[in-house]
Structure formats: C-alpha cells, structure tokens
Design a protein around this motif. Structure first.
Motif, mmCIF file in Angstrom:
data_model
loop_
_atom_site.group_PDB
_atom_site.id
_atom_site.type_symbol
_atom_site.label_atom_id
_atom_site.label_comp_id
_atom_site.label_asym_id
_atom_site.label_seq_id
_atom_site.Cartn_x
_atom_site.Cartn_y
_atom_site.Cartn_z
ATOM 1 N N GLY A 178 69.834 -6.401 -15.822
ATOM 2 C CA GLY A 178 68.831 -5.363 -16.006
ATOM 3 C C GLY A 178 68.028 -5.522 -17.275
ATOM 4 N N ALA A 179 67.841 -6.768 -17.727
ATOM 5 C CA ALA A 179 66.969 -7.006 -18.883
ATOM 6 C C ALA A 179 65.557 -6.554 -18.528
ATOM 7 N N ASP A 180 64.842 -6.056 -19.521
ATOM 8 C CA ASP A 180 63.492 -5.545 -19.270
ATOM 9 C C ASP A 180 62.476 -6.664 -19.085
ATOM 10 N N VAL A 181 62.643 -7.721 -19.879
ATOM 11 C CA VAL A 181 61.668 -8.822 -19.911
ATOM 12 C C VAL A 181 62.420 -10.129 -20.078
ATOM 13 N N ILE A 182 61.862 -11.203 -19.534
ATOM 14 C CA ILE A 182 62.379 -12.535 -19.839
ATOM 15 C C ILE A 182 61.186 -13.417 -20.158
ATOM 16 N N THR A 183 61.294 -14.198 -21.221
ATOM 17 C CA THR A 183 60.202 -15.102 -21.575
ATOM 18 C C THR A 183 60.625 -16.525 -21.239
ATOM 19 N N LEU A 184 59.781 -17.188 -20.453
ATOM 20 C CA LEU A 184 60.158 -18.454 -19.838
ATOM 21 C C LEU A 184 59.241 -19.592 -20.242
ATOM 22 N N PRO A 185 59.803 -20.781 -20.429
ATOM 23 C CA PRO A 185 58.946 -21.958 -20.532
ATOM 24 C C PRO A 185 58.231 -22.183 -19.197
ATOM 25 N N TYR A 186 57.104 -22.826 -19.254
ATOM 26 C CA TYR A 186 56.323 -23.117 -18.042
ATOM 27 C C TYR A 186 57.178 -23.833 -16.991
ATOM 28 N N ALA A 187 57.963 -24.832 -17.421
ATOM 29 C CA ALA A 187 58.748 -25.627 -16.477
ATOM 30 C C ALA A 187 59.758 -24.764 -15.725
ATOM 31 N N THR A 188 60.334 -23.789 -16.398
ATOM 32 C CA THR A 188 61.340 -22.942 -15.753
ATOM 33 C C THR A 188 60.704 -22.024 -14.721
ATOM 34 N N ILE A 189 59.523 -21.503 -15.015
ATOM 35 C CA ILE A 189 58.815 -20.683 -14.020
ATOM 36 C C ILE A 189 58.528 -21.511 -12.764
ATOM 37 N N MET A 190 58.135 -22.764 -12.952
ATOM 38 C CA MET A 190 57.863 -23.621 -11.801
ATOM 39 C C MET A 190 59.144 -23.895 -11.008
ATOM 40 N N GLN A 191 60.270 -24.009 -11.699
ATOM 41 C CA GLN A 191 61.547 -24.270 -11.029
ATOM 42 C C GLN A 191 61.972 -23.113 -10.141
ATOM 43 N N LEU A 192 61.603 -21.886 -10.526
ATOM 44 C CA LEU A 192 62.066 -20.709 -9.800
ATOM 45 C C LEU A 192 61.628 -20.712 -8.342
ATOM 46 N N MET A 193 60.491 -21.276 -8.049
ATOM 47 C CA MET A 193 59.967 -21.252 -6.680
ATOM 48 C C MET A 193 60.431 -22.441 -5.848
ATOM 49 N N GLN A 194 61.213 -23.338 -6.447
ATOM 50 C CA GLN A 194 61.599 -24.567 -5.762
ATOM 51 C C GLN A 194 63.006 -24.456 -5.159
ATOM 52 N N HIS A 195 63.151 -24.986 -3.963
ATOM 53 C CA HIS A 195 64.473 -25.125 -3.332
ATOM 54 C C HIS A 195 64.360 -26.234 -2.291
ATOM 55 N N PRO A 196 65.323 -27.156 -2.241
ATOM 56 C CA PRO A 196 65.226 -28.275 -1.291
ATOM 57 C C PRO A 196 65.174 -27.818 0.163
#
Length: 216
Positions: A178-196
């Motif tokens: 339940g964290a309010d905010v997360i600050t992400l590197p660009y690469a990690t945001i791109m990883q979130l949408m990926q799945h084999p």
C-alpha cells in the motif's frame, strides 16, 4: 499507487507520459549530471513537461544552505518538490519548509525510525531506498511495510515514495503493502509490461489469423 519516473532524461519522460503512466518525476544530482549541459535549463524543461510533482534535490548540508536552495528550486515551477537529505540539518530545514508551505521529499531514508521523524515534521513524501538495503542483505520492503503501519497508526499525511527500485518485484510488493508512490527507472517501467506468455500468445493469435486469411 502513483508512478514517478526516476530520471532527468527528457526523451524517457516524454515516452512514459505518452504511455499514460507518468504521475511525476524524481531527479537527483547524479541523474542531472548524466544529462550534461546546464542543469537549470534541464530542470526548467522537466518541470514544464511534467504535469505532476517534480522532485529537485538540494546539495547543501546545512539548514541555511538548504533553505536558500529550496527558495531557488521552487522558482522552476509550482510542481517542484524539494528533496532534503535525512540528516539533522535536513530535519531543521524540513521543519521550516513545512511551515512555509513548501512541498518536500525526504530522501536517503533507510529505516522506519527515520521515516517516522520525517512524517512527524510534515514531509510531503518520504523516500525509502529499498534496493540499496537489499544489496546489504536487508529487506527494504519489510521497512516499507513497517512505515505503512506507523503512518497509518498516526494518520500522517506524508506519502511513502518507494525509491531505489531495482526490478518489477519491488513494484508488486509496494502495491501489496500500500505504498502511495513508487519511483522507477525507465527500464523497470518497460519491464512491467513484458511477459514471455504475452509475446507467445500474441504471436499465436497473429499466426492463426494469417492462416485464416490465406484459407479464404
């Protein structure tokens, strides 16, 4: 949970904004130095491009220096949040900035006790560095969980901004806590949408459709 992008790169900011995932941006002296050029010009461009909060960090280590820098940093835009280090002089500056109505982000937080101090003094955000703790064989996310309990216990308005994120599991765990905010590197945001399996499934759908079209 809000997504902030941890960068000073304008191209990355534009791309994540276009995805509709950009709630804010966090910067620091290291990120600014990587972009080169005039940091003041870069900060102004970021503040203009981003609709949400933009964290800009002081480099002074005394209350007086931090207060002076904070007054300068807020001139870049109404969305500026001043990053203050978790040190004694930083807490002195935090108290004064809170009284002046200036938004703050207490950075370099590594323990729930430090977060408690920041929350007690009215910080807008507190940034626990989970990845650096994990690197020392400590559980960064366990600390975030404890911060959530403390802040809820006392109804602190300070938002928990999970920082030093290394991988998508930090994002998942932050959401579960339940964290309010997360600050992400660009690469990690791109990883979130990926799945084999997503890639495999899409390839199968397209192949089936192509075969269907050829069979007409």
């Amino acid at each position: 949970m809000q997504f902030f992008l941890d960068t000073a790169n304008l191209d990355q900011i534009r791309e994540v904004k276009e995805l509709g995932l950009l709630d804010g941006v966090t910067t620091n002296p290291t990120l600014m130095s990587r972009e080169g050029g005039d940091w003041r010009e870069q900060a102004a461009l970021i503040c203009e491009l981003v609709d949400g909060p933009v964290s800009l960090e002081v480099i002074g280590t005394t209350r007086e220096e931090m207060i002076k820098e904070a007054k300068d940093l807020v001139s870049f835009g109404d969305n500026v949040v001043v990053k203050i280090p978790m040190i004694a002089e930083g807490l002195k500056a935090l108290r004064e900035l809170t009284e002046r109505g200036i938004k703050t982000n207490v950075t370099l937080v590594f323990s729930p006790a430090q977060a408690l101090l920041a929350g007690k003094l009215g910080a807008t955000y507190v940034s626990p560095f989970v990845g650096r703790l994990d690197g020392l064989s400590h559980s960064g996310m366990e600390g975030v969980d404890q911060m959530r309990t403390i802040f809820d216990n006392y109804a602190f308005e300070t938002k928990i901004l999970v920082a030093s994120v290394r991988h998508p599991m930090h994002v998942l765990e932050s959401g579960l806590i339940g964290a309010d905010v997360i600050t992400l590197p660009y690469a990690t945001i791109m990883q979130l949408m990926q799945h084999p399996l997503t890639d495999k499934g899409l390839a199968a759908f397209l192949a089936d459709w192509e075969a269907f079209q050829e069979g007409k």
